[in-house]
Design a protein around this motif. Structure first.
Motif, PDB file in Angstrom:
ATOM      1  N   ARG A 160      -9.377 -17.615  10.830  1.00 43.05           N
ATOM      2  CA  ARG A 160      -9.002 -18.958  10.437  1.00 43.05           C
ATOM      3  C   ARG A 160      -8.859 -19.017   8.919  1.00 43.05           C
ATOM      4  NH1 ARG A 160      -9.478 -23.113  14.242  1.00 43.05           N
ATOM      5  NH2 ARG A 160     -10.785 -22.701  16.067  1.00 43.05           N
ATOM      6  N   ILE A 161      -7.952 -19.848   8.452  1.00 43.36           N
ATOM      7  CA  ILE A 161      -7.858 -20.092   7.017  1.00 43.36           C
ATOM      8  C   ILE A 161      -9.111 -20.844   6.600  1.00 43.36           C
ATOM      9  CG2 ILE A 161      -6.585 -21.284   5.201  1.00 43.36           C
ATOM     10  CD1 ILE A 161      -5.111 -18.867   6.336  1.00 43.36           C
ATOM     11  N   TYR A 162      -9.881 -20.267   5.659  1.00 42.23           N
ATOM     12  CA  TYR A 162     -11.131 -20.907   5.251  1.00 42.23           C
ATOM     13  C   TYR A 162     -11.053 -21.508   3.848  1.00 42.23           C
ATOM     14  CZ  TYR A 162     -12.182 -16.589   2.632  1.00 42.23           C
ATOM     15  OH  TYR A 162     -12.130 -15.527   1.773  1.00 42.23           O
ATOM     16  N   ASN A 163      -9.984 -21.148   3.107  1.00 42.84           N
ATOM     17  CA  ASN A 163      -9.811 -21.727   1.774  1.00 42.84           C
ATOM     18  C   ASN A 163      -8.371 -21.478   1.347  1.00 42.84           C
ATOM     19  OD1 ASN A 163     -10.439 -23.018  -0.617  1.00 42.84           O
ATOM     20  ND2 ASN A 163     -11.114 -21.141  -1.634  1.00 42.84           N
ATOM     21  N   LYS A 164      -7.874 -22.321   0.463  1.00 45.41           N
ATOM     22  CA  LYS A 164      -6.506 -22.146  -0.016  1.00 45.41           C
ATOM     23  C   LYS A 164      -6.366 -22.781  -1.386  1.00 45.41           C
ATOM     24  CE  LYS A 164      -3.382 -24.579   1.944  1.00 45.41           C
ATOM     25  NZ  LYS A 164      -2.441 -24.827   3.020  1.00 45.41           N
ATOM     26  N   LEU A 165      -5.409 -22.270  -2.151  1.00 44.39           N
ATOM     27  CA  LEU A 165      -5.181 -22.764  -3.510  1.00 44.39           C
ATOM     28  C   LEU A 165      -3.684 -22.929  -3.742  1.00 44.39           C
ATOM     29  CD1 LEU A 165      -7.659 -20.391  -5.367  1.00 44.39           C
ATOM     30  CD2 LEU A 165      -8.028 -22.824  -4.909  1.00 44.39           C
ATOM     31  N   SER A 166      -3.337 -23.860  -4.612  1.00 41.70           N
ATOM     32  CA  SER A 166      -1.939 -24.072  -4.975  1.00 41.70           C
ATOM     33  C   SER A 166      -1.607 -23.296  -6.245  1.00 41.70           C
ATOM     34  CB  SER A 166      -1.668 -25.559  -5.194  1.00 41.70           C
ATOM     35  OG  SER A 166      -1.875 -26.294  -4.009  1.00 41.70           O
ATOM     36  N   ASN A 180      -3.723 -18.220   0.816  1.00 36.65           N
ATOM     37  CA  ASN A 180      -4.378 -18.832   1.973  1.00 36.65           C
ATOM     38  C   ASN A 180      -5.362 -17.799   2.511  1.00 36.65           C
ATOM     39  OD1 ASN A 180      -2.440 -21.356   2.587  1.00 36.65           O
ATOM     40  ND2 ASN A 180      -1.202 -19.582   1.995  1.00 36.65           N
ATOM     41  N   TYR A 181      -6.655 -17.998   2.233  1.00 31.63           N
ATOM     42  CA  TYR A 181      -7.655 -16.976   2.513  1.00 31.63           C
ATOM     43  C   TYR A 181      -8.092 -16.998   3.981  1.00 31.63           C
ATOM     44  CZ  TYR A 181      -7.929 -16.735  -2.563  1.00 31.63           C
ATOM     45  OH  TYR A 181      -7.619 -16.592  -3.897  1.00 31.63           O
ATOM     46  N   PHE A 182      -8.167 -15.784   4.557  1.00 34.38           N
ATOM     47  CA  PHE A 182      -8.533 -15.693   5.968  1.00 34.38           C
ATOM     48  C   PHE A 182      -9.686 -14.736   6.242  1.00 34.38           C
ATOM     49  CE2 PHE A 182      -5.142 -12.576   5.279  1.00 34.38           C
ATOM     50  CZ  PHE A 182      -5.659 -11.430   5.874  1.00 34.38           C
ATOM     51  N   SER A 183     -10.019 -13.827   5.310  1.00 38.16           N
ATOM     52  CA  SER A 183     -11.104 -12.878   5.558  1.00 38.16           C
ATOM     53  C   SER A 183     -11.545 -12.198   4.268  1.00 38.16           C
ATOM     54  CB  SER A 183     -10.661 -11.803   6.564  1.00 38.16           C
ATOM     55  OG  SER A 183     -11.670 -10.835   6.759  1.00 38.16           O
ATOM     56  N   ASP A 184     -12.793 -12.482   3.820  1.00 40.27           N
ATOM     57  CA  ASP A 184     -13.399 -11.754   2.696  1.00 40.27           C
ATOM     58  C   ASP A 184     -12.484 -11.609   1.483  1.00 40.27           C
ATOM     59  OD1 ASP A 184     -15.721 -11.393   4.187  1.00 40.27           O
ATOM     60  OD2 ASP A 184     -14.959  -9.550   5.094  1.00 40.27           O
ATOM     61  N   GLY A 185     -11.872 -12.686   1.044  1.00 38.75           N
ATOM     62  CA  GLY A 185     -11.029 -12.645  -0.134  1.00 38.75           C
ATOM     63  C   GLY A 185      -9.600 -12.214   0.117  1.00 38.75           C
ATOM     64  N   LEU A 186      -9.300 -11.778   1.340  1.00 34.78           N
ATOM     65  CA  LEU A 186      -7.919 -11.425   1.693  1.00 34.78           C
ATOM     66  C   LEU A 186      -7.149 -12.700   2.023  1.00 34.78           C
ATOM     67  CD1 LEU A 186      -8.532  -8.294   3.959  1.00 34.78           C
ATOM     68  CD2 LEU A 186      -7.912  -8.352   1.534  1.00 34.78           C
ATOM     69  N   ALA A 187      -5.865 -12.708   1.668  1.00 33.06           N
ATOM     70  CA  ALA A 187      -5.081 -13.922   1.829  1.00 33.06           C
ATOM     71  C   ALA A 187      -3.635 -13.629   2.202  1.00 33.06           C
ATOM     72  CB  ALA A 187      -5.113 -14.738   0.530  1.00 33.06           C
ATOM     73  N   ILE A 188      -3.016 -14.618   2.808  1.00 30.24           N
ATOM     74  CA  ILE A 188      -1.565 -14.656   2.928  1.00 30.24           C
ATOM     75  C   ILE A 188      -1.071 -15.314   1.642  1.00 30.24           C
ATOM     76  CG2 ILE A 188       0.396 -15.632   4.180  1.00 30.24           C
ATOM     77  CD1 ILE A 188      -1.402 -15.683   6.682  1.00 30.24           C
ATOM     78  N   HIS A 189      -0.232 -14.632   0.868  1.00 30.13           N
ATOM     79  CA  HIS A 189       0.171 -15.189  -0.426  1.00 30.13           C
ATOM     80  C   HIS A 189       1.531 -14.668  -0.848  1.00 30.13           C
ATOM     81  CE1 HIS A 189      -0.431 -11.488  -2.821  1.00 30.13           C
ATOM     82  NE2 HIS A 189      -1.413 -11.233  -1.979  1.00 30.13           N
ATOM     83  N   GLY A 190       2.167 -15.426  -1.729  1.00 31.68           N
ATOM     84  CA  GLY A 190       3.430 -14.996  -2.279  1.00 31.68           C
ATOM     85  C   GLY A 190       3.247 -13.888  -3.287  1.00 31.68           C
ATOM     86  N   ASN A 191       4.243 -13.000  -3.342  1.00 32.43           N
ATOM     87  CA  ASN A 191       4.215 -11.898  -4.302  1.00 32.43           C
ATOM     88  C   ASN A 191       5.651 -11.510  -4.637  1.00 32.43           C
ATOM     89  OD1 ASN A 191       4.027  -8.913  -5.211  1.00 32.43           O
ATOM     90  ND2 ASN A 191       1.887  -9.559  -5.172  1.00 32.43           N
ATOM     91  N   ARG A 199       2.084  -1.885   1.677  1.00 32.81           N
ATOM     92  CA  ARG A 199       1.799  -1.421   0.324  1.00 32.81           C
ATOM     93  C   ARG A 199       0.707  -2.233  -0.369  1.00 32.81           C
ATOM     94  NH1 ARG A 199       6.308   1.258  -1.879  1.00 32.81           N
ATOM     95  NH2 ARG A 199       7.196   2.588  -0.247  1.00 32.81           N
ATOM     96  N   SER A 200       0.178  -3.257   0.283  1.00 35.44           N
ATOM     97  CA  SER A 200      -0.782  -4.122  -0.407  1.00 35.44           C
ATOM     98  C   SER A 200      -2.187  -3.519  -0.378  1.00 35.44           C
ATOM     99  CB  SER A 200      -0.796  -5.513   0.235  1.00 35.44           C
ATOM    100  OG  SER A 200      -1.604  -5.532   1.396  1.00 35.44           O
ATOM    101  N   HIS A 201      -3.124  -4.212  -1.050  1.00 39.38           N
ATOM    102  CA  HIS A 201      -4.530  -3.795  -1.024  1.00 39.38           C
ATOM    103  C   HIS A 201      -5.246  -4.296   0.233  1.00 39.38           C
ATOM    104  CE1 HIS A 201      -3.668  -3.567  -5.428  1.00 39.38           C
ATOM    105  NE2 HIS A 201      -4.354  -2.444  -5.299  1.00 39.38           N
ATOM    106  N   GLY A 202      -4.554  -5.068   1.050  1.00 35.76           N
ATOM    107  CA  GLY A 202      -5.148  -5.629   2.268  1.00 35.76           C
ATOM    108  C   GLY A 202      -4.661  -7.026   2.562  1.00 35.76           C
ATOM    109  N   CYS A 203      -4.153  -7.717   1.526  1.00 36.35           N
ATOM    110  CA  CYS A 203      -3.589  -9.053   1.728  1.00 36.35           C
ATOM    111  C   CYS A 203      -2.266  -8.967   2.489  1.00 36.35           C
ATOM    112  CB  CYS A 203      -3.349  -9.737   0.383  1.00 36.35           C
ATOM    113  SG  CYS A 203      -4.848 -10.348  -0.420  1.00 36.35           S
ATOM    114  N   VAL A 204      -1.798 -10.126   2.918  1.00 39.13           N
ATOM    115  CA  VAL A 204      -0.495 -10.228   3.580  1.00 39.13           C
ATOM    116  C   VAL A 204       0.470 -10.841   2.570  1.00 39.13           C
ATOM    117  CG1 VAL A 204       0.797 -11.232   5.485  1.00 39.13           C
ATOM    118  CG2 VAL A 204      -1.571 -10.509   5.842  1.00 39.13           C
ATOM    119  N   ARG A 205       1.312 -10.020   1.992  1.00 38.13           N
ATOM    120  CA  ARG A 205       2.279 -10.499   1.014  1.00 38.13           C
ATOM    121  C   ARG A 205       3.488 -11.110   1.719  1.00 38.13           C
ATOM    122  NH1 ARG A 205       3.157  -5.436  -3.126  1.00 38.13           N
ATOM    123  NH2 ARG A 205       0.966  -4.988  -3.646  1.00 38.13           N
ATOM    124  N   ILE A 206       3.969 -12.235   1.203  1.00 38.48           N
ATOM    125  CA  ILE A 206       5.190 -12.845   1.694  1.00 38.48           C
ATOM    126  C   ILE A 206       6.101 -13.129   0.498  1.00 38.48           C
ATOM    127  CG2 ILE A 206       4.075 -13.846   3.722  1.00 38.48           C
ATOM    128  CD1 ILE A 206       4.041 -16.534   2.301  1.00 38.48           C
TER     129      ILE A 206
END
Length: 251
Positions: A160-166, A180-191, A199-206
């Motif tokens: 679940r998304i537990y935190n998010k920032l603009s 949009n954070y979902f697990s231990d500092g990992l997030a779905i985020h723009g890049n 190729r990421s460190h674990g996040c989901v880049r969009i």
């Protein structure tokens, strides 16, 4: 000893020649159908069809710009085609014949991240895919940079998304756009960089252009499914529990 004699041999030979010629003509015709430039009307048709299936293409105007190429790349990823980002006649024909992608876990609003295809799917309350984006997830390799080290791994499972920032957020390993954070500092985020492979460190880049809109669709508590061919966990139970809480007005 052959059972065919005289005229029978001639007839069989002629039939085989006709069949071979027919097949050759069909193959040649198919190859010709995959060649040649596309008209402006065909370019608009390709964009419109991609948009109808959920792929983000930007304006449907017959102009193949960066947004259109993102949609085409996502289509090629989903269909398992060679990723070229070029709208050739062969790709146009494939788009015409394709079926719209389907959610793996339909029936409720959530996000799916398909690690094998490297795509993200935004699914609405009816289980219909509304948007499909290319992503780049954890490379699976160990890294050591900026005084940090670890395994670049995107976890599988339901979250679940537990935190998010603009806007921009500085993290120990770089900048995240609309995270949009979902697990231990990992997030779905723009890049700015969304390679075709992990190729990421674990996040989901969009892609950057979609980050703000996707963030709007992901309030805290939103369900995220991340899976590959060997791992999949449904979250329909979570979705049903959410509905029950809402019906009882439980925060």
């Amino acid at each position: 000893m052959s059972i065919f004699k005289g005229p029978a041999v001639v007839l069989l030979t002629m039939a085989l020649l006709v069949l071979t010629a027919t097949k050759s003509t069909a193959v040649t015709k198919n190859k010709k159908n995959d060649r040649g430039p596309l008209s402006r009307a065909e370019l608009k048709e390709a964009e419109r069809r991609l948009a109808e299936m959920g792929y983000l293409t930007g304006r449907v105007d017959g102009t193949i710009d960066g947004d259109t190429r993102v949609g085409l790349i996502t289509f090629q990823k989903w269909e398992g085609r060679k990723i070229t980002a070029h709208l050739t006649r062969a790709e146009f024909n494939a788009i015409r014949e394709a079926n719209a992608p389907q959610a793996k876990d339909p029936g409720y609003k959530h996000i799916e991240v398909d690690l094998d295809r490297q795509i993200l799917l935004l699914i609405d309350d009816e289980g219909v895919i509304k948007k499909i984006l290319p992503v780049s997830t954890g490379s699976g390799k160990r890294y050591k940079e900026k005084r940090m080290s670890g395994l670049a791994y995107t976890p599988r499972g339901r979250f679940r998304i537990y935190n998010k920032l603009s806007g921009w957020k500085r993290s120990p390993l770089g900048l995240l756009y609309y995270p949009n954070y979902f697990s231990d500092g990992l997030a779905i985020h723009g890049n700015p960089s969304v390679p075709h492979s992990p190729r990421s460190h674990g996040c989901v880049r969009i892609p950057m252009f979609a980050a703000s809109e996707i963030s709007k669709q992901l309030p805290v508590g939103s369900i995220i499914l991340i899976y590959d061919a060997q791992s999949f966990v449904s979250a329909k139970q979570w979705a049903e529990e959410d509905k029950q809480k809402q019906s009882r007005n439980i925060p």
